[in-house]
Scaffold this motif. Structure first.
Motif, short mmCIF file in Angstrom:
data_model
loop_
_atom_site.label_atom_id
_atom_site.label_comp_id
_atom_site.label_asym_id
_atom_site.label_seq_id
_atom_site.Cartn_x
_atom_site.Cartn_y
_atom_site.Cartn_z
N TYR A 1 65.69 -35.08 37.62
CA TYR A 1 64.83 -34.42 37.29
C TYR A 1 66.87 -33.47 36.58
CZ TYR A 1 62.57 -29.70 35.95
OH TYR A 1 62.50 -28.34 35.33
N PRO A 2 67.31 -33.45 35.41
CA PRO A 2 68.25 -32.28 34.84
C PRO A 2 67.95 -31.21 35.42
CG PRO A 2 66.63 -33.00 33.46
CD PRO A 2 65.88 -33.57 34.82
N ARG A 3 68.69 -30.28 36.46
CA ARG A 3 68.14 -29.17 36.83
C ARG A 3 69.38 -28.53 36.28
NH1 ARG A 3 69.24 -28.97 42.66
NH2 ARG A 3 68.76 -26.48 42.74
N ARG A 4 70.81 -28.80 35.73
CA ARG A 4 71.87 -28.28 35.45
C ARG A 4 71.26 -27.57 33.88
NH1 ARG A 4 74.54 -31.32 31.36
NH2 ARG A 4 74.29 -33.10 31.39
N LEU A 5 69.92 -28.55 32.93
CA LEU A 5 69.57 -28.01 31.70
C LEU A 5 68.64 -27.47 31.75
CD1 LEU A 5 69.13 -31.40 30.21
CD2 LEU A 5 70.94 -29.75 29.70
N LEU A 6 67.99 -26.96 33.18
CA LEU A 6 66.88 -26.06 33.25
C LEU A 6 66.41 -24.47 32.67
CD1 LEU A 6 64.43 -25.51 34.19
CD2 LEU A 6 65.52 -25.09 36.75
N ALA A 7 68.05 -23.85 33.35
CA ALA A 7 68.49 -22.37 32.45
C ALA A 7 68.73 -22.46 31.36
CB ALA A 7 69.65 -21.33 33.11
N THR A 8 69.06 -23.51 30.33
CA THR A 8 69.14 -23.14 28.69
C THR A 8 68.03 -23.53 28.33
OG1 THR A 8 71.34 -24.62 28.94
CG2 THR A 8 70.36 -25.31 27.39
N VAL A 9 66.87 -24.21 29.12
CA VAL A 9 65.65 -24.56 28.29
C VAL A 9 64.25 -23.50 28.46
CG1 VAL A 9 62.76 -25.79 28.69
CG2 VAL A 9 65.73 -27.32 28.82
N LEU A 10 65.23 -22.94 29.92
CA LEU A 10 64.51 -21.31 29.76
C LEU A 10 64.81 -20.83 28.76
CD1 LEU A 10 63.93 -20.84 33.76
CD2 LEU A 10 62.21 -22.09 32.56
N GLU A 11 66.21 -20.44 28.31
CA GLU A 11 66.73 -19.32 27.30
C GLU A 11 66.20 -19.23 26.31
OE1 GLU A 11 70.70 -17.31 25.55
OE2 GLU A 11 71.29 -19.62 26.89
N ALA A 12 65.91 -20.85 25.97
CA ALA A 12 65.41 -21.32 24.48
C ALA A 12 63.80 -21.78 24.55
CB ALA A 12 65.35 -23.04 24.64
N LEU A 13 63.01 -21.29 25.18
CA LEU A 13 61.40 -21.13 25.28
C LEU A 13 61.93 -19.71 25.06
CD1 LEU A 13 60.66 -23.37 27.99
CD2 LEU A 13 59.78 -23.87 26.33
N GLU A 14 62.73 -18.64 25.93
CA GLU A 14 62.86 -17.14 25.59
C GLU A 14 62.54 -16.58 24.25
OE1 GLU A 14 63.57 -13.28 28.11
OE2 GLU A 14 65.17 -14.55 27.58
N ASP A 15 63.88 -17.13 23.43
CA ASP A 15 64.13 -17.49 22.01
C ASP A 15 63.10 -17.66 21.49
OD1 ASP A 15 66.74 -16.05 23.54
OD2 ASP A 15 67.14 -18.21 22.63
N GLN A 16 61.86 -18.47 22.15
CA GLN A 16 61.30 -19.00 20.89
C GLN A 16 59.54 -18.13 21.17
OE1 GLN A 16 61.09 -21.02 17.99
NE2 GLN A 16 63.53 -21.06 18.31
N GLY A 17 59.86 -17.37 22.41
CA GLY A 17 58.79 -16.03 22.54
C GLY A 17 58.06 -16.96 23.09
N PHE A 18 58.18 -17.86 24.29
CA PHE A 18 56.99 -18.48 24.54
C PHE A 18 57.18 -17.85 26.33
CE2 PHE A 18 57.73 -22.14 22.08
CZ PHE A 18 56.53 -22.81 21.50
N LEU A 19 57.95 -17.18 26.48
CA LEU A 19 58.29 -16.56 27.94
C LEU A 19 59.07 -15.66 27.78
CD1 LEU A 19 60.81 -18.44 29.32
CD2 LEU A 19 59.43 -19.98 29.75
N ILE A 20 59.22 -15.22 28.82
CA ILE A 20 60.26 -13.91 29.80
C ILE A 20 60.65 -13.77 30.74
CG2 ILE A 20 60.26 -11.13 29.67
CD1 ILE A 20 57.63 -10.80 27.99
N ARG A 21 62.18 -13.96 30.68
CA ARG A 21 62.87 -14.20 31.82
C ARG A 21 63.29 -13.61 32.64
NH1 ARG A 21 68.07 -17.01 31.12
NH2 ARG A 21 67.78 -15.18 28.80
N HIS A 22 62.48 -12.77 34.15
CA HIS A 22 63.81 -11.63 34.76
C HIS A 22 64.29 -12.26 35.53
CE1 HIS A 22 60.14 -9.86 33.50
NE2 HIS A 22 58.99 -10.05 33.66
N PRO A 23 65.36 -12.27 35.84
CA PRO A 23 66.94 -13.02 36.49
C PRO A 23 66.61 -12.65 37.95
CG PRO A 23 67.58 -10.68 35.51
CD PRO A 23 66.21 -10.68 34.77
N TYR A 24 67.81 -12.81 38.50
CA TYR A 24 67.54 -13.34 39.83
C TYR A 24 67.97 -11.83 40.68
CZ TYR A 24 70.10 -13.96 44.42
OH TYR A 24 70.46 -13.93 45.64
#
Length: 447
Positions: free
Chosen positions: A112-135
């Motif tokens: 599992y490429p964990r280092r890509l997780l934050a990047t993918v979540l940011e891209a998903l948020e930019d595309q309107g799929f989700l909203i991130r609530h930070p640590y």
């Protein structure tokens, strides 16, 4: 959008209001899309994610990067669909996602490429799929909220839980240690996962769980006629402190079954091989295990029949659990216990009432033996599930009981008594609990 004023459904999730944070479930890195409908949904999401990511690299490197991001997107898609469709989960819950850069452990998925997780979540948020609530330090992990646009996409693609798969290799033997840190809010004491080296004992424990999970996944468990996400039960062991050497003799309860967190008024929708279920449990299990450990005998009567709590049996059970599980004397009632007890009850009255009713256990109150009793309980459950597997009886394990097809309830109850007597020297009493059913179903079950 300012992180301190993010809102969803009219609720704020800023640092100043941790109590407003919805319940969360942790992202499961082992889930993936398997059926055509889920893969089609993931394809759409991947296309939009890649549209928003621009990197300067060679063609070969770009194809590799896209493949690695796709793995993450398929995993997130599977988790989102599971959250949206599972009967035991609330779609309003958030996904908790660990994005910190830490060294991999035995609990992590190796590919599992964990280092890509934050990047993918940011891209998903930019595309309107989700909203991130930070640590937020000592308040919450990074959490992910599903947006309203995503649920219609799941329905449009006709995704079902049967479309969700699970990659093999997840660790089934977990070891936590209490950190000694003071929890915030009303959270339980803080624990930390411990990386341990395998021994013959852990290899055997893992082999047992692999056998149980294989048997459960071959069984025809359904909810309202629908197959569910593949089962991956795990045993959660505990150390009392981080200074202790790894050991696997405390707690050990089984977690991860979708039926374990299902509300009781929905259990009537569970079927096993097309049959309705019967709910069997060890009567007064926790209290009886305490008596067996302390006196070698069962308690004669109902251990939860406490003067003044005759109409509050659930409160009496919660109080017994609290008294046996705490590591110090009870001086005040927890918020949960106070709410469950009748008006006027105090910690002093509760301790005195239980000590008078159970003098044989009084010295065990506040001595943290609860995790020892849970270990005994979990050994019984593992032995029971393994025995039922040899008999061809499909069973959904709960902490102190099982759910089986109604046609198997007689033999299953006998096996429950046989297994407990073999391990304890005395058979724990077994009872069948009523399943809450609509009136139209009661006649069918009785027939």
């Amino acid at each position: 959008m300012s992180h301190s004023t993010e809102r969803s459904n009219g609720r704020a999730y800023g640092r100043e209001d941790p109590q407003a944070i919805p319940p969360t479930i942790f992202l499961d890195p082992w889930l993936t899309t398997e059926g055509d409908a889920a893969k089609a949904l993931a394809d759409d999401i991947v296309e939009r994610v890649e549209r928003g990511i621009s990197t300067a690299m060679t063609r070969k490197a770009r194809h590799l990067a896209i493949a690695r991001r796709r793995l993450v997107v398929e995993n997130i898609t599977a988790n989102i669909a599971t959250l949206a469709l599972s009967p035991h989960l609330d779609p309003g819950n958030h996904l908790a996602v660990a994005t910190a850069k830490t060294r991999p452990t035995r609990y992590d998925r190796e590919d599992y490429p964990r280092r890509l997780l934050a990047t993918v979540l940011e891209a998903l948020e930019d595309q309107g799929f989700l909203i991130r609530h930070p640590y937020v330090f000592k308040q919450r992990n990074t959490t992910v909220e599903l947006t309203g646009d995503l649920l219609p996409s799941i329905r449009r693609h006709e995704v079902r839980l049967a479309d969700i798969g699970r990659v093999r290799g997840a660790e089934t033997i977990w070891l936590n240690a209490r950190t000694g840190e003071t929890p915030f809010g009303n959270q339980p004491p803080s624990k930390c996962l411990i990386h341990y080296a395998d021994t013959p004992a852990t290899v055997m424990l893992r082999a047992e769980m692999e056998r149980i999970n294989a048997y459960l996944n071959q069984s025809d468990f359904r909810y309202d006629g629908e197959p569910q996400v593949p089962v991956s039960l795990r045993r959660m062991f505990l150390l009392r402190s981080m200074e202790e050497a790894p050991a696997f003799d405390l707690s050990g309860r089984l977690f991860g079954g979708w039926w374990q967190d299902l509300k009781s008024d929905r259990r009537h929708l569970i079927t096993i091989s097309g049959e309705p279920i019967a709910d069997l449990d060890y009567s007064s299990c926790f209290a009886n295990l305490a008596y067996i450990q302390t006196t070698g005998k069962l308690f004669q009567g109902d251990p939860y029949d406490i003067p003044g709590l005759e109409d509050h049996r659930d409160a009496a059970k919660l109080a017994m659990l609290s008294l046996l599980s705490r590591s110090h004397d009870m001086r005040r009632l927890s918020a949960e216990l106070k709410e469950a007890l009748p008006e006027g009850w105090t910690a002093k009255r509760l301790v005195e009432s239980f000590a008078n009713r159970h003098p044989a256990l009084a010295e065990s109150f506040g001595r943290d033996i609860g995790v020892e009793l849970m270990a005994t309980e979990s050994r019984i459950m593992v032995a029971l599930l393994l025995r039922l597997e040899t008999l061809g009886i499909a069973a959904m394990g709960l902490h102190d009981g099982i759910q089986v097809a109604v046609s198997d309830r007689g033999r299953a109850a006998e096996v429950m008594e046989e297994v407990s007597e073999r391990l304890l020297g005395v058979a724990l009493p077994v009872k069948e609990k009523p399943i809450k059913r609509p009136p139209s179903e009661l006649l069918a079950v009785a027939a």
